[in-house]
Design a protein around this motif. Sequence first.
Motif, short mmCIF file in Angstrom:
data_model
loop_
_atom_site.label_atom_id
_atom_site.label_comp_id
_atom_site.label_asym_id
_atom_site.label_seq_id
_atom_site.Cartn_x
_atom_site.Cartn_y
_atom_site.Cartn_z
N ALA A 93 -21.01 -74.92 -26.36
CA ALA A 93 -20.89 -76.39 -26.79
C ALA A 93 -18.79 -75.96 -26.64
N LYS A 94 -18.64 -77.19 -25.72
CA LYS A 94 -17.26 -77.24 -26.95
C LYS A 94 -17.23 -79.07 -27.07
N LEU A 95 -16.20 -78.83 -28.13
CA LEU A 95 -15.94 -79.84 -28.80
C LEU A 95 -14.87 -80.13 -28.09
N VAL A 96 -14.02 -81.91 -27.70
CA VAL A 96 -12.92 -81.96 -27.53
C VAL A 96 -12.61 -82.48 -28.81
N VAL A 97 -11.17 -81.78 -29.47
CA VAL A 97 -10.21 -82.00 -30.22
C VAL A 97 -9.14 -82.85 -30.54
N PRO A 98 -8.78 -83.58 -31.01
CA PRO A 98 -7.34 -84.02 -31.42
C PRO A 98 -6.83 -83.15 -31.54
N THR A 99 -4.94 -82.98 -31.14
CA THR A 99 -4.43 -82.05 -30.92
C THR A 99 -3.55 -82.60 -32.38
N ALA A 100 -2.52 -82.92 -33.12
CA ALA A 100 -1.65 -83.32 -33.84
C ALA A 100 -0.62 -84.67 -32.81
N HIS A 101 -0.22 -84.33 -31.47
CA HIS A 101 0.54 -85.40 -30.61
C HIS A 101 -1.39 -86.18 -31.19
N GLY A 102 -1.59 -86.06 -31.09
CA GLY A 102 -3.08 -86.74 -30.45
C GLY A 102 -3.52 -86.98 -31.57
#
Length: 156
Positions: A93-102
């Motif tokens: 499975a994949k996680l949607v992870v916020p970047t520093a910008h996010g």
Amino acid sequence: MGDDRPEPDVGMLTGTFMRAVQDELFETLAEQGHPDVRPRHGSVLAFLDRDGARATELSQRSGQHKQIVGTIVDELVQLGYVSREPDPRDRRAKLVVPTAHGLDEITRARAILAAIERRHELAFGTEEYSSFKAALQRITRLQRQWRDVREAQPEE
């Protein structure tokens, strides 16, 4: 001559309110360094925490179809707000992870929304504003049950 326009219904009121909040939120975000974020991106960013979430979780939290969430995640990856990372609990499975910008956008959006809420609370008073929010939450829960209610009714 009288005004024959009907009084606004709940759909008109909530839609107008939502657009007004979104206008302030996204104009302010643009001024604060996030000009590419659009209201549709909120169905991912508003429901994302620092550790990330699976697309299916974001779909459930936001009430959007998984395919729509996937398209929005693709856009946000392209804009540099999120990345897709392997889920440590399930490598398939994949996680949607916020970047520093996010994370910056999420933090700023939450602060802007908190300021909007404080402004309304000051205008109406804490008790009245709290009652309004509680009523809106109850109405929202009831509305989300419309399909269950309809399906439980006997056919004519």
